[in-house]
Design a protein around this motif. Structure first.
Motif, PDB file in Angstrom:
ATOM      1  N   LEU A 185      -9.351  16.532  -6.500  1.00 35.64           N
ATOM      2  CA  LEU A 185      -9.361  15.860  -7.695  1.00 35.64           C
ATOM      3  C   LEU A 185      -7.787  15.601  -8.170  1.00 35.64           C
ATOM      4  O   LEU A 185      -7.375  16.181  -8.970  1.00 35.64           O
ATOM      5  N   SER A 186      -7.212  14.467  -7.313  1.00 36.50           N
ATOM      6  CA  SER A 186      -5.922  14.682  -7.476  1.00 36.50           C
ATOM      7  C   SER A 186      -5.329  12.926  -7.351  1.00 36.50           C
ATOM      8  O   SER A 186      -6.128  12.241  -6.723  1.00 36.50           O
ATOM      9  N   ILE A 187      -4.235  12.547  -7.877  1.00 39.87           N
ATOM     10  CA  ILE A 187      -3.722  11.422  -7.830  1.00 39.87           C
ATOM     11  C   ILE A 187      -3.566  11.084  -6.201  1.00 39.87           C
ATOM     12  O   ILE A 187      -3.735   9.990  -5.644  1.00 39.87           O
ATOM     13  N   GLY A 188      -2.943  11.978  -5.484  1.00 44.76           N
ATOM     14  CA  GLY A 188      -2.585  11.980  -4.047  1.00 44.76           C
ATOM     15  C   GLY A 188      -3.671  11.482  -3.348  1.00 44.76           C
ATOM     16  O   GLY A 188      -3.743  10.888  -2.421  1.00 44.76           O
ATOM     17  N   SER A 189      -4.822  12.336  -3.208  1.00 46.25           N
ATOM     18  CA  SER A 189      -6.039  12.034  -2.562  1.00 46.25           C
ATOM     19  C   SER A 189      -6.675  10.715  -2.749  1.00 46.25           C
ATOM     20  O   SER A 189      -7.168  10.038  -1.921  1.00 46.25           O
ATOM     21  N   LEU A 190      -6.444  10.279  -4.109  1.00 46.17           N
ATOM     22  CA  LEU A 190      -7.124   9.144  -4.386  1.00 46.17           C
ATOM     23  C   LEU A 190      -6.282   7.862  -3.583  1.00 46.17           C
ATOM     24  O   LEU A 190      -6.889   6.926  -3.150  1.00 46.17           O
ATOM     25  N   GLU A 191      -5.071   8.084  -3.772  1.00 47.74           N
ATOM     26  CA  GLU A 191      -4.041   7.122  -3.302  1.00 47.74           C
ATOM     27  C   GLU A 191      -4.089   7.255  -1.847  1.00 47.74           C
ATOM     28  O   GLU A 191      -4.068   6.253  -0.960  1.00 47.74           O
ATOM     29  N   LYS A 192      -4.231   8.335  -0.973  1.00 51.76           N
ATOM     30  CA  LYS A 192      -4.524   8.486   0.413  1.00 51.76           C
ATOM     31  C   LYS A 192      -5.673   7.652   0.958  1.00 51.76           C
ATOM     32  O   LYS A 192      -5.771   6.842   2.114  1.00 51.76           O
ATOM     33  N   ALA A 193      -6.634   7.699   0.184  1.00 51.35           N
ATOM     34  CA  ALA A 193      -8.076   7.154   0.325  1.00 51.35           C
ATOM     35  C   ALA A 193      -7.923   5.544   0.253  1.00 51.35           C
ATOM     36  O   ALA A 193      -8.462   4.710   1.083  1.00 51.35           O
ATOM     37  N   ILE A 194      -7.233   5.120  -0.636  1.00 47.94           N
ATOM     38  CA  ILE A 194      -6.928   3.886  -0.661  1.00 47.94           C
ATOM     39  C   ILE A 194      -6.291   3.198   0.348  1.00 47.94           C
ATOM     40  O   ILE A 194      -6.549   2.232   1.044  1.00 47.94           O
ATOM     41  N   GLU A 195      -5.261   3.951   0.713  1.00 44.36           N
ATOM     42  CA  GLU A 195      -4.217   3.515   2.004  1.00 44.36           C
ATOM     43  C   GLU A 195      -5.415   3.367   3.219  1.00 44.36           C
ATOM     44  O   GLU A 195      -5.201   2.251   3.943  1.00 44.36           O
ATOM     45  N   ARG A 196      -5.818   4.297   3.444  1.00 48.98           N
ATOM     46  CA  ARG A 196      -7.006   4.377   4.588  1.00 48.98           C
ATOM     47  C   ARG A 196      -8.057   3.196   4.821  1.00 48.98           C
ATOM     48  O   ARG A 196      -7.959   2.712   5.804  1.00 48.98           O
ATOM     49  N   THR A 197      -8.340   2.800   3.643  1.00 46.65           N
ATOM     50  CA  THR A 197      -9.347   1.704   3.469  1.00 46.65           C
ATOM     51  C   THR A 197      -8.547   0.390   3.903  1.00 46.65           C
ATOM     52  O   THR A 197      -9.315  -0.390   4.376  1.00 46.65           O
ATOM     53  N   ILE A 198      -7.419   0.459   3.245  1.00 45.81           N
ATOM     54  CA  ILE A 198      -6.626  -1.055   3.576  1.00 45.81           C
ATOM     55  C   ILE A 198      -6.364  -1.128   5.032  1.00 45.81           C
ATOM     56  O   ILE A 198      -6.613  -2.179   5.789  1.00 45.81           O
ATOM     57  N   THR A 199      -6.240   0.142   5.609  1.00 43.80           N
ATOM     58  CA  THR A 199      -5.908   0.116   7.247  1.00 43.80           C
ATOM     59  C   THR A 199      -6.795  -0.279   7.862  1.00 43.80           C
ATOM     60  O   THR A 199      -6.809  -1.040   8.983  1.00 43.80           O
ATOM     61  N   HIS A 200      -8.164   0.119   7.326  1.00 42.87           N
ATOM     62  CA  HIS A 200      -9.449  -0.338   8.210  1.00 42.87           C
ATOM     63  C   HIS A 200      -9.509  -1.935   8.209  1.00 42.87           C
ATOM     64  O   HIS A 200     -10.114  -2.405   9.194  1.00 42.87           O
ATOM     65  N   TYR A 201      -8.954  -2.416   7.174  1.00 41.61           N
ATOM     66  CA  TYR A 201      -8.981  -3.992   6.913  1.00 41.61           C
ATOM     67  C   TYR A 201      -8.008  -4.300   8.119  1.00 41.61           C
ATOM     68  O   TYR A 201      -8.332  -5.495   8.848  1.00 41.61           O
ATOM     69  N   GLU A 202      -6.836  -3.884   8.015  1.00 46.21           N
ATOM     70  CA  GLU A 202      -5.918  -4.517   8.981  1.00 46.21           C
ATOM     71  C   GLU A 202      -5.965  -4.224  10.271  1.00 46.21           C
ATOM     72  O   GLU A 202      -5.415  -4.763  11.220  1.00 46.21           O
ATOM     73  N   ASP A 203      -6.688  -2.975  10.670  1.00 49.62           N
ATOM     74  CA  ASP A 203      -6.877  -2.820  12.338  1.00 49.62           C
ATOM     75  C   ASP A 203      -8.196  -3.322  12.739  1.00 49.62           C
ATOM     76  O   ASP A 203      -8.622  -3.236  13.855  1.00 49.62           O
ATOM     77  N   GLY A 204      -9.060  -3.981  11.990  1.00 46.84           N
ATOM     78  CA  GLY A 204     -10.416  -4.621  12.203  1.00 46.84           C
ATOM     79  C   GLY A 204     -11.727  -3.679  12.116  1.00 46.84           C
ATOM     80  O   GLY A 204     -12.631  -4.091  12.280  1.00 46.84           O
ATOM     81  N   SER A 205     -11.358  -2.188  11.974  1.00 50.76           N
ATOM     82  CA  SER A 205     -12.383  -1.595  11.880  1.00 50.76           C
ATOM     83  C   SER A 205     -13.452  -1.482  10.937  1.00 50.76           C
ATOM     84  O   SER A 205     -14.452  -0.819  10.651  1.00 50.76           O
ATOM     85  N   VAL A 206     -13.003  -2.145   9.789  1.00 50.30           N
ATOM     86  CA  VAL A 206     -13.872  -2.329   8.430  1.00 50.30           C
ATOM     87  C   VAL A 206     -15.161  -2.873   8.782  1.00 50.30           C
ATOM     88  O   VAL A 206     -15.981  -2.725   7.931  1.00 50.30           O
TER      89      VAL A 206
END
Length: 370
Positions: free
Chosen positions: A318-339
């Motif tokens: 339960l941290s700001i950092g963990s939430l921020e990383k999860a958002i970055e990972r999800t955007i990355t899935h859009y950008e590499d097509g795996s979404v």
């Protein structure tokens, strides 16, 4: 088979929406009795022609002779009495009805994980003791107890003397959206819409989401916008935080919206950052039915819905950092097509939590009472 559902009020909430959907899709007769107040979903249920009863104006207080007579009249016309809210007053009625009508069956539906800080939070020792007594009494007098997740069941079984044979898990169900895997947007290199839908209270952790947005690298920050949909006592505090962090151009507070289809169709990432032990997270499943990857904290029954990298992400802590990383990972899935695969998995997950499955399981349980 006639079922009387007891609720405190008919405002906007997951419990009320669930009851509305049960009324729409169940093939057995349901009556929905709102003991202390009406509200938006109560009105929607009336417009749908569902059998609703309001006791809100039966006397000035919550416990009145007029309410008692009215609810007794309803009980006499039904076979099974189901309670959905856990207020002291509602549980008192439920318990007293179970003692008066021994020929009826009583089912307690528990829509939360048990947490002393949340269940006994009346700022009064007397009321907290009353809440503890009434929960125990309601659990004991019930023929069956329905929990809406395994986490919910375990939290009560570990805190109260409940037989596992009496404790059933029936997941909340949703209406499926009309969206299919063929019409979901996977286009990269654009603005990504992040959405939260729910009550705007401190325990919902929206402050973590706002602070996580604030620490995103500029590369990601320039590619997102955020909707906070809902209302509550913590909204003003969160709006001040948003201004303080200079995020007014990115984060918008939209208040309560009933036409959520219009917003979910435009959403790319759904974030549910609750910091309390959420028993289920019905808005997560609703978002998944639109093919939206979901991010949430690792609390309560959330891990029973979200599988990391499959249909979204559950944070490591339960941290700001963990939430921020999860958002970055999800955007990355859009950008590499795996979404595209993740979005298909979201729709498949939502189908497991269909309201049709819920009413089927409820009907099976109710029939088994006799």
């Amino acid at each position: 088979m006639k079922v009387l559902n007891l609720l405190s009020t008919g405002g906007v909430g997951g419990i009320e929406q669930l009851c509305k959907n049960i009324g729409k899709y169940a093939d057995y007769k349901n009556t929905f009795c709102f003991m202390f107040g009406e509200g938006i979903i109560y009105n929607e249920m009336k417009l749908l022609g569902l059998h609703v009863e309001s006791l809100a104006n039966d006397g000035k207080g919550k416990v009145t002779l007029s309410k008692w007579k009215h609810v007794c009249n309803l009980v006499e016309k039904n076979d099974i009495i189901v309670t959905h809210h856990c207020s002291i007053a509602l549980q008192l009625y439920y318990y007293l009805l179970s003692q008066k009508y021994r020929n009826k069956k009583f089912v307690m539906t528990v829509h939360s994980c048990f947490e002393k800080a949340q269940n006994y939070n009346y700022n009064s020792k007397l009321k907290n003791k009353s809440a503890e007594y009434m929960i125990k009494a309601a659990l004991k007098c019930s023929d069956k107890i329905i929990f809406v997740s395994k986490a919910g069941r375990e939290s009560y079984v570990s805190n109260f003397d409940i037989s596992r044979d009496k404790a059933m898990v029936i997941y909340n169900g949703i209406e499926q959206s009309a969206r299919t895997s063929d019409d979901i947007n996977t286009q990269a290199d654009r603005k990504y819409q992040i959405t939260y839908i729910g009550r705007v209270e401190e325990i919902k952790g929206i402050q973590l989401l706002i602070r996580a947005i604030a620490v995103l690298p500029e590369y990601y920050l320039a590619r997102i916008k955020v909707w906070i949909i809902g209302d509550g006592s913590y909204r003003e505090e969160l709006e001040k935080l948003t201004s303080k962090l200079g995020l007014n151009g990115i984060i918008k507070f939209l208040g309560v919206k009933r036409d959520i289809d219009n917003y979910l169709y435009k959403t790319d990432i759904f974030v549910y950052p609750s910091i309390c032990q959420e028993v289920f997270g019905i808005s997560i499943v609703e978002a998944m039915s639109y093919g939206i990857p979901c991010i949430a904290n690792n609390v309560g029954g959330i891990p029973e819905i979200i599988i990391n990298g499959v249909n979204g992400y559950v944070t490591e802590e339960l941290s700001i950092g963990s939430l921020e990383k999860a958002i970055e990972r999800t955007i990355t899935h859009y950008e590499d097509g795996s979404v595209a695969t993740i979005k298909k998995n979201c729709i498949l997950t939502s189908e497991k939590f269909s309201i049709l499955n819920t009413v089927r399981e409820l009907k099976k349980l109710y029939r088994g009472l006799y």
